[in-house]
Enzyme design. Structure first.
Site, PDB file in Angstrom:
ATOM      1  N   LYS A  86      -0.505   8.309  -5.397  1.00  0.00           N
ATOM      2  CA  LYS A  86      -0.631   8.041  -3.967  1.00  0.00           C
ATOM      3  C   LYS A  86      -1.368   6.720  -3.791  1.00  0.00           C
ATOM      4  O   LYS A  86      -2.560   6.616  -4.082  1.00  0.00           O
ATOM      5  CB  LYS A  86      -1.423   9.148  -3.259  1.00  0.00           C
ATOM      6  CG  LYS A  86      -1.352   8.987  -1.743  1.00  0.00           C
ATOM      7  CD  LYS A  86      -2.465   9.683  -0.994  1.00  0.00           C
ATOM      8  CE  LYS A  86      -3.745   8.883  -0.931  1.00  0.00           C
ATOM      9  NZ  LYS A  86      -3.640   7.613  -0.198  1.00  0.00           N
ATOM     10  N   CYS A 137     -14.680  -4.585  -6.208  1.00  0.00           N
ATOM     11  CA  CYS A 137     -15.723  -3.659  -6.654  1.00  0.00           C
ATOM     12  C   CYS A 137     -16.747  -4.334  -7.558  1.00  0.00           C
ATOM     13  O   CYS A 137     -17.885  -3.895  -7.633  1.00  0.00           O
ATOM     14  CB  CYS A 137     -15.081  -2.482  -7.374  1.00  0.00           C
ATOM     15  SG  CYS A 137     -14.011  -3.011  -8.696  1.00  0.00           S
ATOM     16  N   GLU A 148     -22.684  -1.368  -0.664  1.00  0.00           N
ATOM     17  CA  GLU A 148     -21.701  -2.421  -0.912  1.00  0.00           C
ATOM     18  C   GLU A 148     -21.316  -3.058   0.420  1.00  0.00           C
ATOM     19  O   GLU A 148     -20.900  -2.338   1.334  1.00  0.00           O
ATOM     20  CB  GLU A 148     -20.427  -1.747  -1.420  1.00  0.00           C
ATOM     21  CG  GLU A 148     -20.062  -1.904  -2.835  1.00  0.00           C
ATOM     22  CD  GLU A 148     -18.730  -1.206  -3.129  1.00  0.00           C
ATOM     23  OE1 GLU A 148     -18.415  -0.150  -2.534  1.00  0.00           O
ATOM     24  OE2 GLU A 148     -18.010  -1.712  -3.981  1.00  0.00           O
TER      25      GLU A 148
HETATM   26  P1  NAP Z   1     -11.536   5.264  -0.646  1.00  0.00           P
HETATM   27  O1  NAP Z   1     -11.747   5.448   0.814  1.00  0.00           O
HETATM   28  O2  NAP Z   1     -12.311   6.114  -1.569  1.00  0.00           O
HETATM   29  O3  NAP Z   1      -9.986   5.420  -0.891  1.00  0.00           O
HETATM   30  C1  NAP Z   1      -9.385   5.318  -2.153  1.00  0.00           C
HETATM   31  C2  NAP Z   1      -8.145   6.189  -2.208  1.00  0.00           C
HETATM   32  O4  NAP Z   1      -8.508   7.566  -2.020  1.00  0.00           O
HETATM   33  C3  NAP Z   1      -7.140   5.877  -1.103  1.00  0.00           C
HETATM   34  O5  NAP Z   1      -5.841   6.080  -1.611  1.00  0.00           O
HETATM   35  C4  NAP Z   1      -7.490   6.915  -0.060  1.00  0.00           C
HETATM   36  O6  NAP Z   1      -6.450   7.189   0.843  1.00  0.00           O
HETATM   37  C5  NAP Z   1      -7.782   8.118  -0.941  1.00  0.00           C
HETATM   38  N1  NAP Z   1      -8.584   9.130  -0.270  1.00  0.00           N
HETATM   39  C6  NAP Z   1      -9.518   8.947   0.697  1.00  0.00           C
HETATM   40  N2  NAP Z   1     -10.064  10.138   1.040  1.00  0.00           N
HETATM   41  C7  NAP Z   1      -9.457  11.083   0.281  1.00  0.00           C
HETATM   42  C8  NAP Z   1      -9.595  12.510   0.157  1.00  0.00           C
HETATM   43  N3  NAP Z   1     -10.473  13.197   0.887  1.00  0.00           N
HETATM   44  N4  NAP Z   1      -8.822  13.157  -0.737  1.00  0.00           N
HETATM   45  C9  NAP Z   1      -7.949  12.461  -1.481  1.00  0.00           C
HETATM   46  N5  NAP Z   1      -7.764  11.133  -1.421  1.00  0.00           N
HETATM   47  C10 NAP Z   1      -8.519  10.437  -0.562  1.00  0.00           C
HETATM   48  O7  NAP Z   1     -11.859   3.762  -1.084  1.00  0.00           O
HETATM   49  P2  NAP Z   1     -11.358   2.411  -0.395  1.00  0.00           P
HETATM   50  O8  NAP Z   1     -12.200   2.143   0.798  1.00  0.00           O
HETATM   51  O9  NAP Z   1      -9.869   2.435  -0.232  1.00  0.00           O
HETATM   52  O10 NAP Z   1     -11.653   1.353  -1.552  1.00  0.00           O
HETATM   53  C11 NAP Z   1     -12.845   0.647  -1.633  1.00  0.00           C
HETATM   54  C12 NAP Z   1     -13.773   1.283  -2.659  1.00  0.00           C
HETATM   55  O11 NAP Z   1     -13.129   1.292  -3.933  1.00  0.00           O
HETATM   56  C13 NAP Z   1     -15.045   0.482  -2.857  1.00  0.00           C
HETATM   57  O12 NAP Z   1     -16.129   1.356  -2.967  1.00  0.00           O
HETATM   58  C14 NAP Z   1     -14.806  -0.223  -4.189  1.00  0.00           C
HETATM   59  O13 NAP Z   1     -15.967  -0.578  -4.894  1.00  0.00           O
HETATM   60  C15 NAP Z   1     -14.010   0.792  -4.924  1.00  0.00           C
HETATM   61  N6  NAP Z   1     -13.260   0.173  -6.013  1.00  0.00           N
HETATM   62  C16 NAP Z   1     -13.664   0.449  -7.299  1.00  0.00           C
HETATM   63  C17 NAP Z   1     -12.990  -0.156  -8.356  1.00  0.00           C
HETATM   64  C18 NAP Z   1     -13.407   0.120  -9.777  1.00  0.00           C
HETATM   65  O14 NAP Z   1     -12.659  -0.230 -10.679  1.00  0.00           O
HETATM   66  N7  NAP Z   1     -14.540   0.742 -10.021  1.00  0.00           N
HETATM   67  C19 NAP Z   1     -11.917  -1.019  -8.115  1.00  0.00           C
HETATM   68  C20 NAP Z   1     -11.547  -1.274  -6.798  1.00  0.00           C
HETATM   69  C21 NAP Z   1     -12.225  -0.655  -5.756  1.00  0.00           C
HETATM   70  P3  NAP Z   1      -6.414   6.376   2.256  1.00  0.00           P
HETATM   71  O15 NAP Z   1      -6.077   4.983   1.933  1.00  0.00           O
HETATM   72  O16 NAP Z   1      -5.360   7.070   3.034  1.00  0.00           O
HETATM   73  O17 NAP Z   1      -7.775   6.527   2.864  1.00  0.00           O
END
Ligand code: NAP
Length: 490
Positions: free
Chosen positions: A182, A294, A392
């Site tokens: 997804k 990130c 962040e």
């Molecule tokens: P997010 O809100 O956690 O979303 C990531 C994914 O999870 C999206 O596909 C999201 O869908 C899905 N999701 C959200 N809530 C969910 C739930 N309750 N159950 C199942 N899936 C769910 O993160 P983001 O805001 O998109 O991304 C930014 C974050 O990612 C930052 O904290 C960044 O540091 C981190 N990041 C980490 C890395 C690494 O390698 N460590 C790399 C890149 C980014 P939706 O899009 O529909 O909300």
């Protein structure tokens, strides 16, 4: 608003399940916005639990045949996928720029980066060796062999729409796993195009299944995969709160997990650093993707002896960054992903200013360009009481902290629940060894701001998660070890 591609068929607006490109069972679709204009330009199916179930059934049915494909053939398919990604990098870059907002040159760079993982794991597929174990007793043969774990579920964020999904799918396919995935709500089009090219490269029907869904439906899709024991592994990149939820929800079926979560990277400039190199490193690490990375430095610590000089050099570079939509060939900083992201940067800046920080450059939205643009910003006089030090920012804002003592700055750098990336600049070889050992993070840039590479293990410690992507270890996340003991050989 149209999007012109050399290969128009790469703009996919249905999702692949069992080799069939389909609408959601509900028939509902949701709109994808161009973040530069905050206007819809395409739509995709809004999948729900029924689509997730169909995708999982397809991946499960495809697993026995895919795991039986010889490693060399899986490797060749991945190599073809890599070649197709590179051949169509311009179209794929346009898709990223349009749905995610990053400048076209950066978006094309992301495709090359994504493809590098596919190339890497094409090579790793044929090297997933096990061990022949010297037996402790006579008449036995003892082997440890590696096997694919089974169906894996991949959930990815919007900030790197190609790279985040490629570095999960490529090792999974190399290992012989099948995939349900997804992508993020905001950026599904790039992953659909990647899946179309995977199919063209020869990935068989059912091996790679995607379900697109709006934020409102994200949990209902993923919950199906969490609850089903046929999904043997979950790989997630995203925020720490969602990662924690997924870890808890995977417990009942005891899935193998990789969690690539949020960061709060420190960037330390010691008094003996090469300041030009440090500014170059910070510009590269901080402003890529408008600071929505990130591994972005989130807290910059500069020794008091070089603080003012460093800030002057930094401000001179930051104040001339070109902020513009990706359609502008000279753009260096695009829009943030949405209004929530802009509001977060604004909140961090205003909170810091209210608590005594000083604005060196930037600090404003740019409404003339669009609702999601924010000026690259530098703040000084920041401290640990401010929101920007614990959260962040995920935007183009650099807060500069002043420090005097190595011991104290290391305590501050490590004084966060997160541990993804950290960076430091110094020319003292003994300090390099000391500080590298002391920093609590999965990645450390030493006199270097651009650390990620397909050949290196990428991942965090503490609240930044666990598991590694890329490197020779990356494929092992998708395999388990089976021990074979044959007796009676004497
Ligand atoms: P997010 O809100 O956690 O979303 C990531 C994914 O999870 C999206 O596909 C999201 O869908 C899905 N999701 C959200 N809530 C969910 C739930 N309750 N159950 C199942 N899936 C769910 O993160 P983001 O805001 O998109 O991304 C930014 C974050 O990612 C930052 O904290 C960044 O540091 C981190 N990041 C980490 C890395 C690494 O390698 N460590 C790399 C890149 C980014 P939706 O899009 O529909 O909300």
């Amino acid at each position: 608003m149209s999007l012109t591609l050399q290969r128009a068929d790469l703009l996919r607006t249905t999702f692949p399940v069992g080799g069939d490109w389909r609408e959601a069972v509900s028939g509902v679709r949701y709109e994808i916005e161009d973040p530069a204009l905050a206007q819809a330009f395409a739509s995709v199916p809004d999948g729900d639990a029924r689509d997730a179930q169909a995708a999982l059934d397809a991946a499960d049915a495809a697993f026995p045949a895919w795991r039986a494909v010889p490693a060399r053939d899986r490797s060749r398919i991945l190599a073809r996928w890599n070649a197709l990604l590179l051949e169509h990098r311009e179209d794929l870059g346009r898709l990223i720029s349009r749905e995610q907002g990053k400048p076209l040159a950066e978006a094309i760079g992301e495709i090359a980066y994504a493809a590098s993982y596919v190339e890497w794991f094409a090579a790793e597929a044929v090297r997933a060796y096990g061990d022949v174990i010297p037996p402790p007793v006579r008449g036995r043969q003892m082997l440890a062999v590696k096997e694919p774990v089974g169906v894996i579920a991949a959930i990815t964020p919007w900030n790197f729409p190609a790279a985040m999904i490629a570095r999960k799918i490529a090792p999974a396919l190399a290992a012989g796993c099948t995939v349900v995935a997804k992508p993020a709500e905001d950026t599904p089009l790039t992953s659909l195009a990647l899946a179309a090219l995977a199919e063209e490269a020869g990935v068989p029907a059912g091996v790679l299944n995607l379900v697109t869904a709006s934020r409102a439906n994200a949990a209902s899709v993923v919950d199906v995969w969490l609850a089903d024991a046929r999904v043997r592994k979950l790989t997630f990149t995203g925020s720490t709160p969602v990662g924690r939820h997924l870890a808890r929800a995977s417990a009942d079926t005891l899935k193998k997990l990789s969690l690539e979560l949020g960061g709060n990277a420190p960037f330390i400039v010691f008094e003996d650093a090469d300041l030009d190199a440090a500014v170059d490193g910070l510009m590269a690490a901080k402003f890529r993707n408008a600071g929505q990375t990130c591994v972005c430095p989130n807290r910059v610590y500069v020794h008091a002896a070089v603080h003012d000089d460093f800030v002057a050099r930094l401000a001179a570079r930051v104040s001339v960054l070109k902020v513009a939509p990706a359609t502008d060939a000279d753009a260096q900083i695009g829009p943030l992903i949405n209004l929530r992201a802009v509001e977060k940067v604004e909140r961090h800046v205003q909170d810091a200013l209210a608590r005594g920080a000083r604005l060196v450059t930037g600090g404003q939205r740019l409404p003339a360009l669009g609702p999601n643009f924010y000026q690259p910003t530098v703040l000084t006089g920041v401290d640990g009481s401010m929101e920007l030090s614990c959260e962040e920012t995920f935007g183009p804002m650099v807060p500069v902290f002043r420090f005097e003592d190595e011991h104290a700055v290391l305590a501050e750098a490590n004084g966060t629940p997160y541990g993804l990336a950290s960076y430091f600049y110094t020319r003292d070889v003994r300090r390099i060894a000391r500080v590298a050992a002391a920093l609590e993070s999965g990645l450390v840039g030493i006199n270097e701001g651009a650390v990620a590479a397909e050949a290196a293990p990428f991942g965090g410690v503490k609240a930044s998660g666990y598991g590694r992507e890329g490197a020779r270890q990356g494929i092992e996340e998708y395999m388990h070890l089976k021990y074979l003991c044959q007796g009676g050989l004497d």
